[in-house]
Design a protein around this motif. Sequence first.
Motif, PDB file in Angstrom:
ATOM      1  N   VAL A   1      -4.240   5.583   1.656  1.00  0.00           N
ATOM      2  CA  VAL A   1      -4.699   5.255   0.311  1.00  0.00           C
ATOM      3  C   VAL A   1      -6.174   5.586   0.146  1.00  0.00           C
ATOM      4  O   VAL A   1      -6.592   6.134  -0.883  1.00  0.00           O
TER       5      VAL A   1
ATOM      6  N   HIS B   1      -7.688   7.718  -2.887  1.00  0.00           N
ATOM      7  CA  HIS B   1      -8.238   6.911  -3.973  1.00  0.00           C
ATOM      8  C   HIS B   1      -9.597   6.329  -3.568  1.00  0.00           C
ATOM      9  O   HIS B   1      -9.951   6.306  -2.392  1.00  0.00           O
TER      10      HIS B   1
ATOM     11  N   ASN C   1       0.903   4.056  -3.024  1.00  0.00           N
ATOM     12  CA  ASN C   1       0.659   5.478  -2.752  1.00  0.00           C
ATOM     13  C   ASN C   1       1.783   6.348  -3.308  1.00  0.00           C
ATOM     14  O   ASN C   1       1.558   7.513  -3.657  1.00  0.00           O
TER      15      ASN C   1
ATOM     16  N   LEU D   1     -11.035   3.229  -2.876  1.00  0.00           N
ATOM     17  CA  LEU D   1     -10.462   1.931  -2.522  1.00  0.00           C
ATOM     18  C   LEU D   1     -11.546   0.897  -2.249  1.00  0.00           C
ATOM     19  O   LEU D   1     -12.485   1.149  -1.485  1.00  0.00           O
TER      20      LEU D   1
ATOM     21  N   CYS E   1      -9.087   1.800  -6.938  1.00  0.00           N
ATOM     22  CA  CYS E   1      -8.113   0.789  -6.533  1.00  0.00           C
ATOM     23  C   CYS E   1      -8.830  -0.438  -5.976  1.00  0.00           C
ATOM     24  O   CYS E   1      -9.505  -0.348  -4.948  1.00  0.00           O
TER      25      CYS E   1
ATOM     26  N   LEU F   1       0.834  -1.207   0.000  1.00  0.00           N
ATOM     27  CA  LEU F   1       0.000   0.000   0.000  1.00  0.00           C
ATOM     28  C   LEU F   1       0.870   1.260   0.000  1.00  0.00           C
ATOM     29  O   LEU F   1       0.539   2.253  -0.658  1.00  0.00           O
TER      30      LEU F   1
END
Length: 289
Positions: free
Chosen positions: A196, A200, A169, A202, A178, A165
């Motif tokens: 993250v 993003h 990043n 995620l 992601c 991760l």
Amino acid sequence: METSELLKKVRKIEIKTKGLSKHIFSGEYHSAFKGRGMSFSEVRNYQYGDDVRNIDWNVTARTGDPHVKIFEEERELTVMLLIDMSRSSFFGTVNQLKNEILTEICAVLAFSAIQNNDKVGVIFFSDRVEKFIPPKKGRQHTLRIIRELIDFEPTGHGTDMRSTLEYFNNVVKKRSICFLLSDFLTENYEAPLRIVARKHDLIGVHLVDPREEELPNIGLIRALDAESGQMRWIDTASKRIRSEYAQWYTDHSQYFKRVFLRSGADTVTIRTNESYVNALLRFFQRRIS
């Protein structure tokens, strides 16, 4: 793997997953994931009901009539697939190994993305970052990803999600969608996950094999720990051992749910004894509603 055999497998997965992406997931994917923001499109005369905050005062002053700026969504997205290639993914007790199902899921997501003119990139990881494929568009790029998924041989055995991760990043600067695909039989990744998730969109894709949830009562067995490579004898007739194993698995599953919930990231659980198509469809529909 022989080149001819590899190409046959790639073609087989392409036919299956591209069809699913086109006929089942294309609309859901488009609706479930929004673009990076709004970009300027044009200026037109003000109409009743328009937001006064969008008035273009320069054009209004020049023409003497009120005009507003029109914006449209920027559709192009970047999809990143972070794929757990540790030894525990090479396990399965139903119809397919977990890594085979991961391959099909990633292919479905990749084809859904390119049908929407989005870029797709991949990070393979185990107890280290194994390989980074930068985001690109197009069918040939997706076929390369599928080839790597089928034929890739990781050098590591375990799982280090924390460093993966952190690496992601650092190398992916722009906001992306992601998908983190793993069985999540590891912990200690909450801090980088939060970072993250702030930057993003995620989604944790949790792959579960039913045999991993509890040990069967079949007496004394010799088992291989896939990630450590150690062989050990296990007395599955022992109620205590079965209970401790079940608690170990429950702790990891609860950790996964807890840290994703705290970070504000989304999750989808896919069981190997159920259809991943239905699970993905429910996930997309949940995001739309």
